[in-house]
Design an enzyme around this catalytic site. Structure first.
Site, PDB file in Angstrom:
ATOM      1  N   TYR A  46       4.665  14.686   3.818  1.00  0.00           N
ATOM      2  CA  TYR A  46       4.327  13.300   4.165  1.00  0.00           C
ATOM      3  C   TYR A  46       4.223  12.483   2.887  1.00  0.00           C
ATOM      4  CZ  TYR A  46       1.701   9.283   6.019  1.00  0.00           C
ATOM      5  OH  TYR A  46       1.288   8.014   6.378  1.00  0.00           O
TER       6      TYR A  46
ATOM      7  N   ASP B  54       4.900  14.105  -5.410  1.00  0.00           N
ATOM      8  CA  ASP B  54       3.911  13.304  -4.695  1.00  0.00           C
ATOM      9  C   ASP B  54       2.576  14.032  -4.833  1.00  0.00           C
ATOM     10  OD1 ASP B  54       2.186  12.081  -2.987  1.00  0.00           O
ATOM     11  OD2 ASP B  54       3.577  11.981  -1.287  1.00  0.00           O
TER      12      ASP B  54
ATOM     13  N   LYS C 202      -5.704   8.802  -3.256  1.00  0.00           N
ATOM     14  CA  LYS C 202      -6.894   9.579  -2.875  1.00  0.00           C
ATOM     15  C   LYS C 202      -7.866   9.759  -4.049  1.00  0.00           C
ATOM     16  CE  LYS C 202      -4.729  11.068   1.315  1.00  0.00           C
ATOM     17  NZ  LYS C 202      -3.371  11.407   1.641  1.00  0.00           N
TER      18      LYS C 202
HETATM   19  C1  LIG Z   1      -2.195  10.445   2.127  1.00  0.00           C
HETATM   20  C2  LIG Z   1      -0.841  10.686   1.545  1.00  0.00           C
HETATM   21  C3  LIG Z   1       0.066   9.651   1.287  1.00  0.00           C
HETATM   22  C4  LIG Z   1      -0.171   8.248   1.743  1.00  0.00           C
HETATM   23  O1  LIG Z   1      -1.271   7.667   1.138  1.00  0.00           O
HETATM   24  P1  LIG Z   1      -2.007   6.426   1.867  1.00  0.00           P
HETATM   25  O2  LIG Z   1      -3.014   5.988   0.850  1.00  0.00           O
HETATM   26  O3  LIG Z   1      -2.571   6.957   3.133  1.00  0.00           O
HETATM   27  O4  LIG Z   1      -0.960   5.394   2.104  1.00  0.00           O
HETATM   28  C5  LIG Z   1       1.221   9.950   0.603  1.00  0.00           C
HETATM   29  N1  LIG Z   1       1.503  11.203   0.213  1.00  0.00           N
HETATM   30  C6  LIG Z   1       0.670  12.229   0.454  1.00  0.00           C
HETATM   31  C7  LIG Z   1       1.016  13.599  -0.039  1.00  0.00           C
HETATM   32  C8  LIG Z   1      -0.516  12.007   1.152  1.00  0.00           C
HETATM   33  O5  LIG Z   1      -1.304  13.050   1.459  1.00  0.00           O
END
Ligand SMILES: *Cc1c(COP(=O)(O)O)cnc(C)c1O
Length: 427
Positions: free
Chosen positions: A144, A238, A266
């Site tokens: 994701y 990511d 995060k």
């Molecule tokens: C949470 C997440 C995102 C998206 O971040 P948001 O702040 O919710 O837009 C992108 N990549 C990874 C791996 C994530 O866990």
């Protein structure tokens, strides 16, 4: 407790907010009950609006690595608030935070601050395309990267190259530039490079944590590094979840593999809406105003968000011993799942990387999306409700991580381990 009772707060929310929530997984749909409404958090615990306390392993889906309401973060935020909320002009705290990120992360020489992980990933991909002059991007099924159009593609049951949007409203044309590979499968990546010569980037979660936790197999990340270098393709890690969680230098440090670009979110925001993307200076200079790749944000580098992020990262930098402690805490839970399997014969897998872990109710080792899909999600829902009854708040879905924080005490971990071991699936 609210188990399987209707929650009137949720009923009212649904009148005004689609599905009653501002992010879908919060609706608890996968676990067959209404969500709790949270009134406050302190340390490792959250309290619902009825005053019930729970040991929390969601931790706002990762940001709260130091627990809820860490005094150092709150104090930094309070100080910042006194000077105003936003200016839309440079502030020295942005430089301080950027400098700290560059010092900590082995792949980052320059960094741009944004407001969400979605924005960071979307922008990193635009940069990769702008810098390489190529259009296609490889992503992995079950990874994701936020909800931008081109990245909301994960699975078509058909051909390797079939790219079907996951969401209504995503034009097929967007998805066509997103090529899908299987996580942990070198062959699936090689096949895509054989069939396409205009691949700008591979974007990957270096530890997949959005199909449950699926660590990379030995050699998988170095393989991605090599094949990208060979083809003039950029490697994007990511690290929205892994950044500052697996190590100060994220998964790049933890696994010793240096990507070209990195996205953060995060943990980096300390609980405020702040995210970032960074990489080699020469690549980052493709971004406006120095370069032709446009990206901007009214609230980017917001003074309150940078105060929270800077406070959290400063604690982590000053206390590197936290990382070993986090891993130890996660091990306690990992062992409890193994005990449960041994004692009951329940088919389950437990995957862990650092302080991230997941239990999967399947007899098949989980190394990719297809494996994860074999889980018994009804059993997961019963397990979730059992844990909640025991006062433990987990992510309400089979396909999310358990986020251990630095403030989960030995006693709380033992209580959690006991709750895990006492699960009996009688349905
Ligand atoms: C949470 C997440 C995102 C998206 O971040 P948001 O702040 O919710 O837009 C992108 N990549 C990874 C791996 C994530 O866990």
């Amino acid at each position: 407790m609210s188990e399987q009772k209707k929650n009137p707060l949720f009923e009212e929310a649904q009148q005004y907010i689609p599905g009653g929530v501002n992010s879908p997984v919060r609706a608890f749909r996968a676990v067959g009950m209404d969500p709790l409404f949270i009134a406050r958090g302190e340390g490792s615990k959250i309290y619902d609006t009825d005053g019930n306390g729970y040991i929390d392993y969601v931790m706002s889906w990762g940001p709260n690595l130091l627990g809820h309401g860490d005094a150092r973060i709150l104090s930094a935020v309070r100080d910042a608030v006194g000077n105003g909320l936003t200016f839309g002009a440079p502030t020295t705290r942005e430089t301080e935070l950027a400098k700290l990120i560059c010092e900590c992360h082995p792949a980052i020489e320059k960094v741009r601050l944004v407001s969400s992980g979605t924005e960071a990933c979307m922008s990193a991909i635009r940069l990769a395309r702008g810098a390489t002059g190529k259009d296609k991007v490889i992503k992995f099924r079950g990874n994701y990267h936020g909800h931008s159009d081109g990245l909301l593609v994960k699975a078509g049951s058909g051909l390797l190259t079939e790219s079907v949007p996951d969401s209504a409203g995503v034009p097929k044309g967007y998805a066509e530039n997103t090529l899908l590979a299987d996580y942990n499968s070198e062959a699936s990546v090689e096949a895509l490079f054989r069939a396409n010569d205009d691949i700008a980037a591979i974007i990957v979660e270096p530890v997949a944590a959005n199909m449950g936790v699926v660590p990379p197999k030995d050699g998988f990340l170095p393989f991605l590094r090599d094949i990208c270098t060979t083809h003039g393709t950029l490697l994007i890690f990511d690290e929205v979840i892994t950044g500052f969680r697996l190590a100060l230098g994220g998964a790049s440090e933890y696994y010793g593999v240096t990507p070209d670009l990195v996205t953060l979110g995060k943990v980096v925001g300390g609980g405020m809406p702040l995210a970032a993307y960074g990489g080699r200076a020469e690549l980052m200079d493709f971004i406006a105003p120095t370069g032709p790749v446009y990206q901007a944000g009214t609230l980017s580098g917001n003074p309150i968000a940078t105060a929270a992020g800077l406070a959290q990262l400063t604690v982590l930098k000053e206390h590197p011993e936290l990382y070993g402690a986090l891993e130890q805490k996660a091990r306690v839970l990992e062992e409890a799942y193994k005990d449960l399997a041994n004692a009951t014969g329940l088919p389950l897998q437990v995957n862990r990387a650092g302080s991230l872990l997941s239990v999967f109710f399947t007899d098949r080792p989980v190394e990719n999306y297809e494996d994860a899909q074999t889980c018994d999600t009804d059993r997961f829902a019963r397990y979730f409700r059992h844990m909640l009854k025991e006062g433990i708040y987990l992510a309400p879905s089979q396909f999310e991580a358990i986020f251990v924080s630095a403030v989960h005490s030995d006693e709380e971990l033992q209580k959690t381990a006991d709750a895990i071991r006492s699960f009996r699936d009688d349905d």
